[in-house]
Design a protein around this motif. Sequence first.
Motif, mmCIF file in Angstrom:
data_model
loop_
_atom_site.group_PDB
_atom_site.id
_atom_site.type_symbol
_atom_site.label_atom_id
_atom_site.label_comp_id
_atom_site.label_asym_id
_atom_site.label_seq_id
_atom_site.Cartn_x
_atom_site.Cartn_y
_atom_site.Cartn_z
ATOM 1 N N GLY A 113 -65.197 -45.999 0.626
ATOM 2 C CA GLY A 113 -65.712 -45.702 1.957
ATOM 3 C C GLY A 113 -64.689 -45.885 3.060
ATOM 4 N N VAL A 114 -63.644 -46.685 2.807
ATOM 5 C CA VAL A 114 -62.560 -46.829 3.776
ATOM 6 C C VAL A 114 -61.457 -45.843 3.401
ATOM 7 N N THR A 115 -61.101 -44.975 4.318
ATOM 8 C CA THR A 115 -60.070 -43.966 4.087
ATOM 9 C C THR A 115 -59.015 -44.079 5.171
ATOM 10 N N VAL A 116 -57.975 -43.247 5.067
ATOM 11 C CA VAL A 116 -56.946 -43.271 6.110
ATOM 12 C C VAL A 116 -57.535 -42.883 7.461
ATOM 13 N N SER A 117 -58.683 -42.201 7.453
ATOM 14 C CA SER A 117 -59.278 -41.753 8.711
ATOM 15 C C SER A 117 -59.979 -42.871 9.470
ATOM 16 N N ASN A 118 -60.626 -43.798 8.740
ATOM 17 C CA ASN A 118 -61.357 -44.866 9.430
ATOM 18 C C ASN A 118 -60.766 -46.254 9.189
ATOM 19 N N TYR A 119 -59.620 -46.311 8.529
ATOM 20 C CA TYR A 119 -58.998 -47.602 8.207
ATOM 21 C C TYR A 119 -58.716 -48.413 9.474
ATOM 22 N N HIS A 120 -58.200 -47.754 10.508
ATOM 23 C CA HIS A 120 -57.859 -48.461 11.745
ATOM 24 C C HIS A 120 -59.114 -49.109 12.334
ATOM 25 N N TRP A 121 -60.225 -48.389 12.336
ATOM 26 C CA TRP A 121 -61.485 -48.940 12.852
ATOM 27 C C TRP A 121 -61.938 -50.141 12.031
ATOM 28 N N TRP A 122 -61.849 -49.994 10.702
ATOM 29 C CA TRP A 122 -62.285 -51.081 9.818
ATOM 30 C C TRP A 122 -61.471 -52.342 10.064
ATOM 31 N N MET A 123 -60.142 -52.221 10.123
ATOM 32 C CA MET A 123 -59.291 -53.392 10.299
ATOM 33 C C MET A 123 -59.485 -54.014 11.676
ATOM 34 N N LYS A 124 -59.747 -53.179 12.672
ATOM 35 C CA LYS A 124 -59.975 -53.715 14.018
ATOM 36 C C LYS A 124 -61.249 -54.548 14.040
ATOM 37 N N ARG A 125 -62.237 -54.142 13.243
ATOM 38 C CA ARG A 125 -63.512 -54.862 13.235
ATOM 39 C C ARG A 125 -63.461 -56.103 12.348
ATOM 40 N N TYR A 126 -62.819 -56.005 11.136
ATOM 41 C CA TYR A 126 -62.901 -57.102 10.172
ATOM 42 C C TYR A 126 -61.575 -57.824 9.942
ATOM 43 N N GLY A 127 -60.464 -57.175 10.270
ATOM 44 C CA GLY A 127 -59.174 -57.825 10.075
ATOM 45 C C GLY A 127 -58.750 -57.865 8.613
ATOM 46 N N ASP A 128 -57.662 -58.554 8.355
ATOM 47 C CA ASP A 128 -57.087 -58.677 7.008
ATOM 48 C C ASP A 128 -57.850 -59.775 6.267
ATOM 49 N N MET A 129 -58.829 -59.386 5.460
ATOM 50 C CA MET A 129 -59.667 -60.369 4.772
ATOM 51 C C MET A 129 -58.885 -61.195 3.757
ATOM 52 N N LEU A 130 -57.847 -60.613 3.177
ATOM 53 C CA LEU A 130 -57.052 -61.347 2.206
ATOM 54 C C LEU A 130 -56.205 -62.413 2.899
ATOM 55 N N ALA A 131 -55.519 -62.025 3.964
ATOM 56 C CA ALA A 131 -54.693 -62.989 4.683
ATOM 57 C C ALA A 131 -55.532 -64.054 5.375
ATOM 58 N N ALA A 132 -56.792 -63.737 5.645
ATOM 59 C CA ALA A 132 -57.657 -64.686 6.351
ATOM 60 C C ALA A 132 -58.184 -65.791 5.453
ATOM 61 N N LYS A 133 -57.945 -65.713 4.143
ATOM 62 C CA LYS A 133 -58.422 -66.759 3.238
ATOM 63 C C LYS A 133 -57.770 -68.090 3.593
ATOM 64 N N GLY A 134 -58.473 -69.185 3.361
ATOM 65 C CA GLY A 134 -58.009 -70.502 3.764
ATOM 66 C C GLY A 134 -56.909 -71.070 2.889
ATOM 67 N N ALA A 135 -56.412 -72.244 3.310
ATOM 68 C CA ALA A 135 -55.291 -72.879 2.604
ATOM 69 C C ALA A 135 -55.657 -73.242 1.173
ATOM 70 N N ASP A 136 -56.932 -73.620 0.919
ATOM 71 C CA ASP A 136 -57.332 -73.983 -0.447
ATOM 72 C C ASP A 136 -57.305 -72.780 -1.379
ATOM 73 N N PHE A 137 -57.489 -71.589 -0.822
ATOM 74 C CA PHE A 137 -57.387 -70.355 -1.608
ATOM 75 C C PHE A 137 -55.954 -70.128 -2.056
ATOM 76 N N TRP A 138 -55.018 -70.268 -1.137
ATOM 77 C CA TRP A 138 -53.625 -69.957 -1.437
ATOM 78 C C TRP A 138 -52.913 -71.071 -2.204
ATOM 79 N N SER A 139 -53.455 -72.269 -2.218
ATOM 80 C CA SER A 139 -52.765 -73.392 -2.858
ATOM 81 C C SER A 139 -53.321 -73.740 -4.235
ATOM 82 N N GLN A 140 -54.346 -73.026 -4.709
ATOM 83 C CA GLN A 140 -54.915 -73.393 -6.005
ATOM 84 C C GLN A 140 -53.915 -73.128 -7.132
#
Length: 638
Positions: free
Chosen positions: A253-280
Amino acid sequence: MLNETFVYDISFAKELEAHYALAGSYLERLFGGIPFVWTTLPGGFKGPTIYHGPLSAKTKPKAPVVDVATKHGIARYPALSRERIAGLVAHGAIEVYSWSPTANDPTRARFGRVLVEVPKPVVENAAIDDLESGVTVVEDILEELNLQSIRVYDGGKGCAVWIPFADAPAYDELRTWLHGICTEAVARAPDKVTTDPNTQGGGVPAHLHVETNAIGRFSVLPYSVRASHGFPVAMPIDVRMLQEADTPFVNGGVTVSNYHWWMKRYGDMLAAKGADFWSQTFPAKRNGTTASYYSEPRPKSHGPIVSAAITVLQDGHSHTAEEILASAEQGHLLDPATTHKYVYTSLIEYIARANGNGRKPAIVQNADRSFRINEPRDEWPELPEAPASPLSPETQALIDRLTATASSNDPAAFELAVCDAFSALGFTTTHVGGQKNPDGYADAPLGTLGYRFTIECKSADEGVNDPSVFEAAKFKEPFAAQYCALVARAFTGEIEFTKELHNHGVSAWTVDDLSTLLRIEANPLELKALFSPGFAADALDDLAWERRHGRAKRVRLIADAIVRTGWTTQQAYHGDPAESPRLTEDVAMVLVNQDLAAQGSTATCQRKDVRAAIELLRNPVMGRIATQQDQFVVTAPD
């Protein structure tokens, strides 16, 4: 620029460049410096997708590269950066792939990935449900292990479960562990997930794949465009965030056409994960590794490919993947859609998994890439097997009781069933139980060859992941036993568990092992080898092979050859009996070896086996030869 055979207008090239201008920064922040692969569509959507892998060794790099040590030598890849991706996109690149290693070492993993796929596009409601159910089964197991993950929907008919590891495990160890996760998932929900080859049609569950967790193997990176109509984007999605926002997500459902809108609304969900996610850290490197799943929690359940190969290879000869597939199809052991390449890959990966877990693989590969059973080669002619005797009602009832009590909440019932099973195998067994005693002990009534072992039982719904090997070993000396057996429905955590078994001198037995031994009516003398430290199943394979291809078979074939060739030799002489040819042990060896060669066998007999055959034939029960000093005569034709 993109080829004009695209269904879409050439303006899509500009959209791709605009997409990666934004997504490139996210990719660089997450994966900067790692080796990657890209794709192009020179023939448009109607043509093949072209993968551009390692760079030519003759090309002088104009941008940063990563040299990767592989089993075939050094492979040079471009190093991922925003600028490098933008430059490739300007020349027709569409997708970006990698095996997702660490930036410091391309041979070590930053992420583990379980790919979940359904055979139909996920735009169909049933396929959406199948995909979501499959992903949930994997996530539930990870959650039980206190491991965080994130979904990366591939924009088509699949979703990858990404698991970060801060301590960079080796890929072979990681892949072995992930195979265990998938095996456990199939054991829990066979109606939802499978590791079998992909098939087409409705009602097929989701397929789990982990083969891309290897150096040089790759899957699509988050935020990469996909080379299909509409240019969907592979999206990392934290489903909890979407639920909170009450926003549905459809794969693709996310394509190059609406990707900018999606990221503006939700941001980088992977980078937003907490420190416990990245340190396991990788579970195999933690203390208390028994909480981890490894491959083959049910050691006898090899899967359809390996099980079919074992059946075919029981003839004692080597066979190629093509020959194994042909025989398996003839015996209706495999789906007709299975390819010999898939058979070959499955067997190679099975062997690697078994070796990585400290187990003895049932199959090995020869230098010529063919396969054989992992036992001494059998160059002797085939010998028709006697039909197996029907299973008695008493034995079947005991097997059923073992299976039922192994998963019950009544440990004492399982202990009694195990003791009764060993009694049925010929041991004198005593049930003890209690906090400061073993669950039982058993004696092999073999005279001067007798031995004793203690019995410790563990009942559980699934594979036992905290087997307490030391507890099983501590009663050996107080009860004057030479061995100790730990019995359960199945075991998990094989890598560390195998070490513990050898450290404490314990043999691990499953219900499947005992059931098999009851079916073949094994005896205490044969079973002694199964009490060596490690998995009883490994020695059980040796026992079965010895019965079918061992000395008993050789002696029977030699005895048959002696009678046939000896009688023919005696018939050929028509003169004075006193002058007839003398049949001796040495003559018998020559006759047997000639007979083997005439049958196309490269085997040769040994003197000890010829002597055993002569003793068998001269036994009054057989009465096939008569001996006088060092000579013998055949008394009747074959």
